[in-house]
Design an enzyme around this catalytic site. Structure first.
Site, PDB file in Angstrom:
ATOM      1  N   MET A 115      26.098  39.420  32.715  1.00 43.87           N
ATOM      2  CA  MET A 115      26.897  40.492  31.352  1.00 43.87           C
ATOM      3  C   MET A 115      26.704  40.255  29.998  1.00 43.87           C
ATOM      4  O   MET A 115      26.240  38.938  29.268  1.00 43.87           O
ATOM      5  CB  MET A 115      28.498  40.099  31.945  1.00 43.87           C
ATOM      6  CG  MET A 115      28.899  40.249  32.663  1.00 43.87           C
ATOM      7  SD  MET A 115      30.925  40.461  32.920  1.00 43.87           S
ATOM      8  CE  MET A 115      31.001  41.042  34.541  1.00 43.87           C
ATOM      9  N   GLY A 146      36.204  39.382  44.310  1.00 40.52           N
ATOM     10  CA  GLY A 146      35.675  38.341  43.340  1.00 40.52           C
ATOM     11  C   GLY A 146      37.774  37.606  43.921  1.00 40.52           C
ATOM     12  O   GLY A 146      37.627  36.985  43.678  1.00 40.52           O
ATOM     13  N   ASP A 175      27.494  37.375  38.582  1.00 39.05           N
ATOM     14  CA  ASP A 175      27.372  38.934  37.678  1.00 39.05           C
ATOM     15  C   ASP A 175      27.498  38.502  36.221  1.00 39.05           C
ATOM     16  O   ASP A 175      27.495  37.777  35.378  1.00 39.05           O
ATOM     17  CB  ASP A 175      28.960  39.425  37.751  1.00 39.05           C
ATOM     18  CG  ASP A 175      29.463  39.782  38.454  1.00 39.05           C
ATOM     19  OD1 ASP A 175      28.762  40.979  39.048  1.00 39.05           O
ATOM     20  OD2 ASP A 175      30.367  39.435  39.260  1.00 39.05           O
ATOM     21  N   MET A 187      24.358  43.042  34.713  1.00 38.17           N
ATOM     22  CA  MET A 187      25.283  44.265  33.727  1.00 38.17           C
ATOM     23  C   MET A 187      25.291  43.835  32.064  1.00 38.17           C
ATOM     24  O   MET A 187      25.652  43.724  31.698  1.00 38.17           O
ATOM     25  CB  MET A 187      27.068  44.119  33.704  1.00 38.17           C
ATOM     26  CG  MET A 187      27.297  44.613  34.919  1.00 38.17           C
ATOM     27  SD  MET A 187      28.826  43.672  35.353  1.00 38.17           S
ATOM     28  CE  MET A 187      28.363  42.763  36.760  1.00 38.17           C
ATOM     29  N   HIS A 242      27.369  36.614  45.107  1.00 39.70           N
ATOM     30  CA  HIS A 242      27.136  37.849  43.878  1.00 39.70           C
ATOM     31  C   HIS A 242      27.415  37.342  42.806  1.00 39.70           C
ATOM     32  O   HIS A 242      28.637  36.696  41.828  1.00 39.70           O
ATOM     33  CB  HIS A 242      28.305  38.825  44.607  1.00 39.70           C
ATOM     34  CG  HIS A 242      28.414  40.118  43.430  1.00 39.70           C
ATOM     35  ND1 HIS A 242      27.791  40.746  43.655  1.00 39.70           N
ATOM     36  CD2 HIS A 242      29.055  39.712  42.060  1.00 39.70           C
ATOM     37  CE1 HIS A 242      27.641  42.664  42.626  1.00 39.70           C
ATOM     38  NE2 HIS A 242      28.440  41.265  41.960  1.00 39.70           N
ATOM     39  N   HIS A 283      23.842  40.651  39.918  1.00 44.15           N
ATOM     40  CA  HIS A 283      24.145  42.270  40.015  1.00 44.15           C
ATOM     41  C   HIS A 283      23.503  41.773  38.373  1.00 44.15           C
ATOM     42  O   HIS A 283      24.367  41.044  36.542  1.00 44.15           O
ATOM     43  CB  HIS A 283      25.248  41.648  39.838  1.00 44.15           C
ATOM     44  CG  HIS A 283      26.160  43.600  39.613  1.00 44.15           C
ATOM     45  ND1 HIS A 283      27.377  43.954  39.569  1.00 44.15           N
ATOM     46  CD2 HIS A 283      25.703  44.650  38.423  1.00 44.15           C
ATOM     47  CE1 HIS A 283      28.027  44.831  38.914  1.00 44.15           C
ATOM     48  NE2 HIS A 283      26.384  45.183  38.406  1.00 44.15           N
ATOM     49  N   ASP A 302      32.127  47.486  45.018  1.00 40.92           N
ATOM     50  CA  ASP A 302      32.679  46.047  44.123  1.00 40.92           C
ATOM     51  C   ASP A 302      33.573  46.622  42.870  1.00 40.92           C
ATOM     52  O   ASP A 302      32.916  47.717  42.548  1.00 40.92           O
ATOM     53  CB  ASP A 302      30.606  45.748  42.908  1.00 40.92           C
ATOM     54  CG  ASP A 302      30.893  44.534  42.453  1.00 40.92           C
ATOM     55  OD1 ASP A 302      32.304  44.254  41.892  1.00 40.92           O
ATOM     56  OD2 ASP A 302      30.251  44.262  41.946  1.00 40.92           O
ATOM     57  N   GLY A 303      34.417  45.783  43.142  1.00 42.15           N
ATOM     58  CA  GLY A 303      35.859  45.916  42.321  1.00 42.15           C
ATOM     59  C   GLY A 303      37.101  46.333  42.699  1.00 42.15           C
ATOM     60  O   GLY A 303      37.130  47.471  43.713  1.00 42.15           O
ATOM     61  N   GLY A 304      37.541  45.659  43.658  1.00 45.54           N
ATOM     62  CA  GLY A 304      38.979  45.954  43.753  1.00 45.54           C
ATOM     63  C   GLY A 304      39.145  45.728  45.021  1.00 45.54           C
ATOM     64  O   GLY A 304      39.995  45.936  45.481  1.00 45.54           O
ATOM     65  N   SER A 345      32.418  37.387  44.718  1.00 46.99           N
ATOM     66  CA  SER A 345      32.208  37.180  42.926  1.00 46.99           C
ATOM     67  C   SER A 345      32.066  36.280  42.502  1.00 46.99           C
ATOM     68  O   SER A 345      33.394  35.364  42.539  1.00 46.99           O
ATOM     69  CB  SER A 345      32.422  38.885  42.578  1.00 46.99           C
ATOM     70  OG  SER A 345      32.393  38.493  40.727  1.00 46.99           O
ATOM     71  N   MET A 371      29.246  51.161  41.812  1.00 42.18           N
ATOM     72  CA  MET A 371      30.770  50.732  41.373  1.00 42.18           C
ATOM     73  C   MET A 371      32.036  51.169  41.996  1.00 42.18           C
ATOM     74  O   MET A 371      32.520  52.584  41.567  1.00 42.18           O
ATOM     75  CB  MET A 371      30.601  50.760  39.358  1.00 42.18           C
ATOM     76  CG  MET A 371      30.009  49.536  39.259  1.00 42.18           C
ATOM     77  SD  MET A 371      29.811  47.620  39.882  1.00 42.18           S
ATOM     78  CE  MET A 371      30.896  46.992  39.342  1.00 42.18           C
ATOM     79  N   GLY A 387      33.044  45.260  34.108  1.00 38.93           N
ATOM     80  CA  GLY A 387      33.231  44.495  32.753  1.00 38.93           C
ATOM     81  C   GLY A 387      33.895  42.778  33.105  1.00 38.93           C
ATOM     82  O   GLY A 387      34.378  41.444  32.931  1.00 38.93           O
ATOM     83  N   PHE A 388      34.888  43.497  34.291  1.00 31.92           N
ATOM     84  CA  PHE A 388      35.957  42.211  34.128  1.00 31.92           C
ATOM     85  C   PHE A 388      36.279  42.305  35.633  1.00 31.92           C
ATOM     86  O   PHE A 388      36.443  43.433  36.055  1.00 31.92           O
ATOM     87  CB  PHE A 388      37.018  42.559  33.454  1.00 31.92           C
ATOM     88  CG  PHE A 388      37.077  42.327  31.902  1.00 31.92           C
ATOM     89  CD1 PHE A 388      37.306  41.413  31.387  1.00 31.92           C
ATOM     90  CD2 PHE A 388      36.242  43.992  31.086  1.00 31.92           C
ATOM     91  CE1 PHE A 388      36.354  41.554  29.595  1.00 31.92           C
ATOM     92  CE2 PHE A 388      35.947  43.751  29.904  1.00 31.92           C
ATOM     93  CZ  PHE A 388      36.557  42.649  29.520  1.00 31.92           C
ATOM     94  N   GLY A 389      36.452  41.228  36.021  1.00 28.56           N
ATOM     95  CA  GLY A 389      37.342  40.880  37.847  1.00 28.56           C
ATOM     96  C   GLY A 389      38.908  41.548  37.874  1.00 28.56           C
ATOM     97  O   GLY A 389      39.296  41.720  36.856  1.00 28.56           O
ATOM     98  N   GLY A 390      39.506  41.318  38.364  1.00 31.00           N
ATOM     99  CA  GLY A 390      40.998  42.190  38.516  1.00 31.00           C
ATOM    100  C   GLY A 390      41.266  43.414  38.599  1.00 31.00           C
ATOM    101  O   GLY A 390      42.150  43.194  38.222  1.00 31.00           O
TER     102      GLY A 390
HETATM  103  C1  DX5 Z   1      32.704  43.521  37.584  1.00 32.98           C
HETATM  104  C2  DX5 Z   1      31.760  42.953  38.884  1.00 32.98           C
HETATM  105  C3  DX5 Z   1      32.466  42.525  39.718  1.00 32.98           C
HETATM  106  C4  DX5 Z   1      33.742  41.809  39.704  1.00 32.98           C
HETATM  107  C5  DX5 Z   1      34.723  41.920  41.419  1.00 32.98           C
HETATM  108  O1  DX5 Z   1      32.358  43.956  36.371  1.00 32.98           O
HETATM  109  O2  DX5 Z   1      30.930  43.795  38.632  1.00 32.98           O
HETATM  110  O3  DX5 Z   1      31.689  41.722  40.746  1.00 32.98           O
HETATM  111  O4  DX5 Z   1      33.596  40.069  39.994  1.00 32.98           O
HETATM  112  O5  DX5 Z   1      35.700  41.313  40.773  1.00 32.98           O
HETATM  113  P1  DX5 Z   1      36.935  41.744  41.517  1.00 32.98           P
HETATM  114  O6  DX5 Z   1      37.208  41.695  43.313  1.00 32.98           O
HETATM  115  O7  DX5 Z   1      38.179  40.610  41.506  1.00 32.98           O
HETATM  116  O8  DX5 Z   1      37.032  43.275  41.212  1.00 32.98           O
HETATM  117 ZN    ZN Z   2      29.632  42.725  40.421  1.00 31.98          ZN
END
Ligand code: DX5
Ligand code: ZN
Length: 217
Positions: A35, A196, A33, A66, A31, A64, A174-176, A6, A135, A140-143
């Site tokens: 938003m 990500g 994102d 959003m 990927h 993706h 997707d996520g974490g 990501s 999901m 909304g956010f990475g990490g």
């Molecule tokens: C969250 C995004 C993800 C995000 C994943 O809304 O859709 O693609 O960047 O990041 P990590 O891998 O850090 O959770």
């Molecule tokens: Zn994503």
């Protein structure tokens, strides 16, 4: 297992080079994102930026969306060079019309479900889709932390796809996701993992991607 880094976690002042770096590191998809600050409480980038960075790799661009009204912007993302467009069932656009619009550009279509959305919402559309994205964090956010309790939805989608004879359907999470939990996703039947933080914060992205793939046995 396919790995889709990501770019949300990249250094945006070097967006193109970051894509090249992921290409060399062994990414399967890029990927991206998108938003809008309305569907999710964060703003990233749109079609013009994607168009500028398209030339840095030949790998598929997995976009993706959003955003609240994906239908309105499909033409723009098609023109920007998207290969796969996924959009949320929770968005405002008509789902069937949006799938039709994506496919009219010869782009692969995917549906995304947020953590509180049940798996069966996507069932009526499965035969038209290239991919379903489940999901594993609130978008909304990475990490954020991986929600392992989303994996039964992956299994339910796989079961329904098998029942319909759709053996090519890809299921993405997707996520974490990182080395520590990718095996759970693999065992649940996931085909594509977005990553990500775990790829971009790693000292060596190629090693991070390889280690994740190696865990999928
Ligand atoms: C969250 C995004 C993800 C995000 C994943 O809304 O859709 O693609 O960047 O990041 P990590 O891998 O850090 O959770
Ligand atoms: Zn994503």
């Amino acid at each position: 297992m396919l790995i889709a880094p990501s770019l949300l976690s990249c250094d945006f002042s070097r967006f193109g080079e970051e894509i090249s770096r992921m290409d060399k590191a062994g990414a399967d998809f890029m990927h991206l994102d998108v938003m809008d600050g309305h569907f999710v409480p964060n703003i990233t980038f749109g079609a013009p930026v994607i168009k500028w960075v398209r030339k840095y790799t030949d790998k598929p661009f997995d976009v993706h969306l959003m955003i609240s009204d994906p239908l309105k912007y499909i033409d723009d993302f098609a023109d920007a060079g998207a290969d796969i467009i996924t959009f949320h069932v929770e968005a405002d656009s008509d789902i069937q019309a949006t799938i039709d619009k994506i496919k009219s550009h010869n782009i692969k279509a995917g549906l995304v479900i947020k953590p509180n959305t049940p798996a069966d919402v996507v069932f009526p559309y499965l035969d038209q889709l290239y991919m379903v994205l489940v999901m594993t964090v609130e978008p909304g956010f990475g990490g954020q932390s991986f929600m392992a309790d989303m994996l039964p939805k992956v299994q339910a989608i796989r079961k329904e796809a098998d029942r319909l004879g759709l053996c090519d359907l890809l299921i993405q999470v997707d996520g974490g996701i990182g080395e520590q939990n990718i095996n759970q996703a693999f065992k649940a039947g996931v085909d594509v993992c977005v990553a990500g933080t775990s790829v971009f914060k790693a000292e060596d992205a190629a090693v991070a991607i390889k280690n994740m793939k190696d865990k999928c046995i």
